[in-house]
Design a protein around this motif. Structure first.
Motif, PDB file in Angstrom:
ATOM      1  N   ASN A   1       0.836  -1.205   0.000  1.00  0.00           N
ATOM      2  CA  ASN A   1       0.000   0.000   0.000  1.00  0.00           C
ATOM      3  C   ASN A   1       0.873   1.258   0.000  1.00  0.00           C
ATOM      4  O   ASN A   1       1.007   1.950   1.008  1.00  0.00           O
ATOM      5  CB  ASN A   1      -0.949  -0.027   1.203  1.00  0.00           C
ATOM      6  CG  ASN A   1      -2.015   1.047   1.117  1.00  0.00           C
ATOM      7  OD1 ASN A   1      -1.915   1.992   0.344  1.00  0.00           O
ATOM      8  ND2 ASN A   1      -3.044   0.901   1.935  1.00  0.00           N
ATOM      9  N   SER A   2       1.443   1.559  -1.150  1.00  0.00           N
ATOM     10  CA  SER A   2       2.353   2.706  -1.240  1.00  0.00           C
ATOM     11  C   SER A   2       1.630   4.036  -1.036  1.00  0.00           C
ATOM     12  O   SER A   2       2.228   4.987  -0.524  1.00  0.00           O
ATOM     13  CB  SER A   2       3.091   2.699  -2.579  1.00  0.00           C
ATOM     14  OG  SER A   2       2.177   2.741  -3.645  1.00  0.00           O
ATOM     15  N   LEU A   3       0.341   4.116  -1.386  1.00  0.00           N
ATOM     16  CA  LEU A   3      -0.397   5.362  -1.171  1.00  0.00           C
ATOM     17  C   LEU A   3      -0.484   5.707   0.314  1.00  0.00           C
ATOM     18  O   LEU A   3      -0.247   6.850   0.713  1.00  0.00           O
ATOM     19  CB  LEU A   3      -1.800   5.270  -1.779  1.00  0.00           C
ATOM     20  CG  LEU A   3      -1.864   5.216  -3.300  1.00  0.00           C
ATOM     21  CD1 LEU A   3      -3.304   5.009  -3.766  1.00  0.00           C
ATOM     22  CD2 LEU A   3      -1.287   6.473  -3.911  1.00  0.00           C
ATOM     23  N   MET A   4      -0.809   4.717   1.145  1.00  0.00           N
ATOM     24  CA  MET A   4      -0.904   4.974   2.583  1.00  0.00           C
ATOM     25  C   MET A   4       0.477   5.239   3.175  1.00  0.00           C
ATOM     26  O   MET A   4       0.623   6.086   4.057  1.00  0.00           O
ATOM     27  CB  MET A   4      -1.580   3.801   3.293  1.00  0.00           C
ATOM     28  CG  MET A   4      -2.004   4.127   4.709  1.00  0.00           C
ATOM     29  SD  MET A   4      -3.235   5.452   4.737  1.00  0.00           S
ATOM     30  CE  MET A   4      -2.761   6.289   6.232  1.00  0.00           C
ATOM     31  N   GLN A   5       1.492   4.546   2.685  1.00  0.00           N
ATOM     32  CA  GLN A   5       2.849   4.821   3.162  1.00  0.00           C
ATOM     33  C   GLN A   5       3.217   6.274   2.890  1.00  0.00           C
ATOM     34  O   GLN A   5       3.817   6.936   3.752  1.00  0.00           O
ATOM     35  CB  GLN A   5       3.847   3.884   2.488  1.00  0.00           C
ATOM     36  CG  GLN A   5       3.724   2.444   2.952  1.00  0.00           C
ATOM     37  CD  GLN A   5       4.627   1.533   2.159  1.00  0.00           C
ATOM     38  OE1 GLN A   5       5.789   1.851   1.945  1.00  0.00           O
ATOM     39  NE2 GLN A   5       4.096   0.403   1.716  1.00  0.00           N
TER      40      GLN A   5
ATOM     41  N   GLY B   1       2.714 -12.988   1.927  1.00  0.00           N
ATOM     42  CA  GLY B   1       3.531 -12.324   0.927  1.00  0.00           C
ATOM     43  C   GLY B   1       3.442 -10.810   0.917  1.00  0.00           C
ATOM     44  O   GLY B   1       3.944 -10.163  -0.003  1.00  0.00           O
ATOM     45  N   ASP B   2       2.786 -10.204   1.919  1.00  0.00           N
ATOM     46  CA  ASP B   2       2.619  -8.750   1.966  1.00  0.00           C
ATOM     47  C   ASP B   2       2.791  -8.270   3.407  1.00  0.00           C
ATOM     48  O   ASP B   2       1.811  -8.049   4.119  1.00  0.00           O
ATOM     49  CB  ASP B   2       1.243  -8.373   1.415  1.00  0.00           C
ATOM     50  CG  ASP B   2       1.121  -6.900   1.082  1.00  0.00           C
ATOM     51  OD1 ASP B   2       2.126  -6.163   1.164  1.00  0.00           O
ATOM     52  OD2 ASP B   2       0.001  -6.479   0.719  1.00  0.00           O
ATOM     53  N   PRO B   3       4.041  -8.113   3.863  1.00  0.00           N
ATOM     54  CA  PRO B   3       4.296  -7.743   5.255  1.00  0.00           C
ATOM     55  C   PRO B   3       3.606  -6.434   5.657  1.00  0.00           C
ATOM     56  O   PRO B   3       3.348  -5.569   4.820  1.00  0.00           O
ATOM     57  CB  PRO B   3       5.815  -7.567   5.311  1.00  0.00           C
ATOM     58  CG  PRO B   3       6.342  -8.263   4.123  1.00  0.00           C
ATOM     59  CD  PRO B   3       5.266  -8.225   3.087  1.00  0.00           C
ATOM     60  N   GLU B   4       3.320  -6.336   6.929  1.00  0.00           N
ATOM     61  CA  GLU B   4       2.713  -5.142   7.516  1.00  0.00           C
ATOM     62  C   GLU B   4       3.839  -4.263   8.048  1.00  0.00           C
ATOM     63  O   GLU B   4       4.681  -4.717   8.819  1.00  0.00           O
ATOM     64  CB  GLU B   4       1.776  -5.560   8.660  1.00  0.00           C
ATOM     65  CG  GLU B   4       0.888  -4.481   9.170  1.00  0.00           C
ATOM     66  CD  GLU B   4      -0.346  -4.248   8.313  1.00  0.00           C
ATOM     67  OE1 GLU B   4      -1.066  -3.286   8.614  1.00  0.00           O
ATOM     68  OE2 GLU B   4      -0.600  -4.990   7.340  1.00  0.00           O
ATOM     69  N   ILE B   5       3.847  -2.994   7.643  1.00  0.00           N
ATOM     70  CA  ILE B   5       4.839  -2.052   8.134  1.00  0.00           C
ATOM     71  C   ILE B   5       4.190  -1.210   9.222  1.00  0.00           C
ATOM     72  O   ILE B   5       3.142  -0.612   9.019  1.00  0.00           O
ATOM     73  CB  ILE B   5       5.357  -1.138   7.003  1.00  0.00           C
ATOM     74  CG1 ILE B   5       5.955  -1.968   5.867  1.00  0.00           C
ATOM     75  CG2 ILE B   5       6.400  -0.148   7.546  1.00  0.00           C
ATOM     76  CD1 ILE B   5       6.283  -1.153   4.625  1.00  0.00           C
ATOM     77  N   VAL B   6       4.818  -1.182  10.392  1.00  0.00           N
ATOM     78  CA  VAL B   6       4.317  -0.390  11.518  1.00  0.00           C
ATOM     79  C   VAL B   6       4.984   0.986  11.462  1.00  0.00           C
ATOM     80  O   VAL B   6       6.204   1.093  11.242  1.00  0.00           O
ATOM     81  CB  VAL B   6       4.618  -1.079  12.867  1.00  0.00           C
ATOM     82  CG1 VAL B   6       4.140  -0.221  14.039  1.00  0.00           C
ATOM     83  CG2 VAL B   6       3.973  -2.462  12.904  1.00  0.00           C
ATOM     84  N   PHE B   7       4.186   2.024  11.655  1.00  0.00           N
ATOM     85  CA  PHE B   7       4.679   3.403  11.657  1.00  0.00           C
ATOM     86  C   PHE B   7       4.383   4.036  13.017  1.00  0.00           C
ATOM     87  O   PHE B   7       3.439   3.654  13.702  1.00  0.00           O
ATOM     88  CB  PHE B   7       3.967   4.229  10.569  1.00  0.00           C
ATOM     89  CG  PHE B   7       4.410   3.883   9.176  1.00  0.00           C
ATOM     90  CD1 PHE B   7       5.416   4.609   8.563  1.00  0.00           C
ATOM     91  CD2 PHE B   7       3.822   2.846   8.487  1.00  0.00           C
ATOM     92  CE1 PHE B   7       5.834   4.292   7.272  1.00  0.00           C
ATOM     93  CE2 PHE B   7       4.216   2.515   7.208  1.00  0.00           C
ATOM     94  CZ  PHE B   7       5.234   3.248   6.589  1.00  0.00           C
ATOM     95  N   VAL B   8       5.194   5.026  13.377  1.00  0.00           N
ATOM     96  CA  VAL B   8       4.993   5.770  14.620  1.00  0.00           C
ATOM     97  C   VAL B   8       5.264   7.259  14.357  1.00  0.00           C
ATOM     98  O   VAL B   8       6.103   7.601  13.520  1.00  0.00           O
ATOM     99  CB  VAL B   8       5.888   5.266  15.770  1.00  0.00           C
ATOM    100  CG1 VAL B   8       7.375   5.481  15.469  1.00  0.00           C
ATOM    101  CG2 VAL B   8       5.511   5.912  17.096  1.00  0.00           C
TER     102      VAL B   8
END
Length: 138
Positions: free
Chosen positions: A103-107, A127-134
Motif C-alpha cells: 500500500n504505497s499510497l498509505m505509506q 507475501g505482503d508484510p505489515e509495516i508499523v509506523f509511529v
C-alpha cells in the motif's frame, strides 16, 4: 470539511464506505463497537461522510490508528490527512499505525505527516508484510 466523533446515525454511511472499499460488510460489528466506544471519527463534507478512522489504545498502551477508510469518490481531498491530524491532537505522546508493504499510497500519507517506520510484521497477509509506523508528538 468537518472532523468529528462518529454518531450512531453515521453507522450505515460508514459501513457503506467500508464495503465499497473491501467488497463486503464483514467489519460492521467492529465499526458499530468503535462508534459505541467513541473510538471512531468521521470526516464530513457537505453533510456527507467522506471517510472515517478507528483507533484504540490496546497497542502496548499506546494510541493505534486501526483503520482509515476514505470513500473512493472522495479521494485526494486530504480526508485521511485531516483525520490523522485530528487524532494526533488528542494528547498522546506517540501515535502508531500500520499498512501493508503493497500500500504505497498509505505509506506516502504516513511519510508526508512525519511518521517513521517502526518495524515489520510478517505472516499477517501472505507475501505482503505489515509495516508499523509511529509519530512522536511534540
Amino acid at each position: 470539511m468537518e472532523i468529528r466523533k462518529a454518531l450512531v446515525n453515521d453507522y450505515e454511511s460508514i459501513v457503506f464506505i467500508d464495503s465499497q472499499v473491501i467488497g463486503s460488510r464483514k467489519r460492521e460489528n467492529k465499526i458499530h463497537n468503535s462508534i459505541k466506544e467513541n473510538r471512531c471519527i468521521v470526516c464530513e463534507i457537505n453533510k456527507s461522510i467522506g471517510g472515517f478512522l478507528i483507533f484504540h489504545k490496546f497497542f502496548f498502551g499506546h494510541l493505534f490508528i486501526d483503520l482509515i477508510i476514505v470513500s473512493p469518490r472522495m479521494r485526494r481531498l486530504g480526508i485521511a490527512r485531516n483525520l490523522m491530524e485530528y487524532i494526533e491532537k488528542i494528547g498522546e505522546k506517540k501515535v502508531f499505525s500500520s499498512t501493508n508493504q503493497s500500500n504505497s499510497l498509505m505509506q506516502n500519507v504516513f511519510y508526508t505527516l512525519g511518521y517513521i517506520e517502526s518495524g515489520t510484521i510478517e505472516n499477517l497477509d501472505e507475501g505482503d508484510p505489515e509495516i508499523v509506523f509511529v509519530k512522536v508528538i511534540h
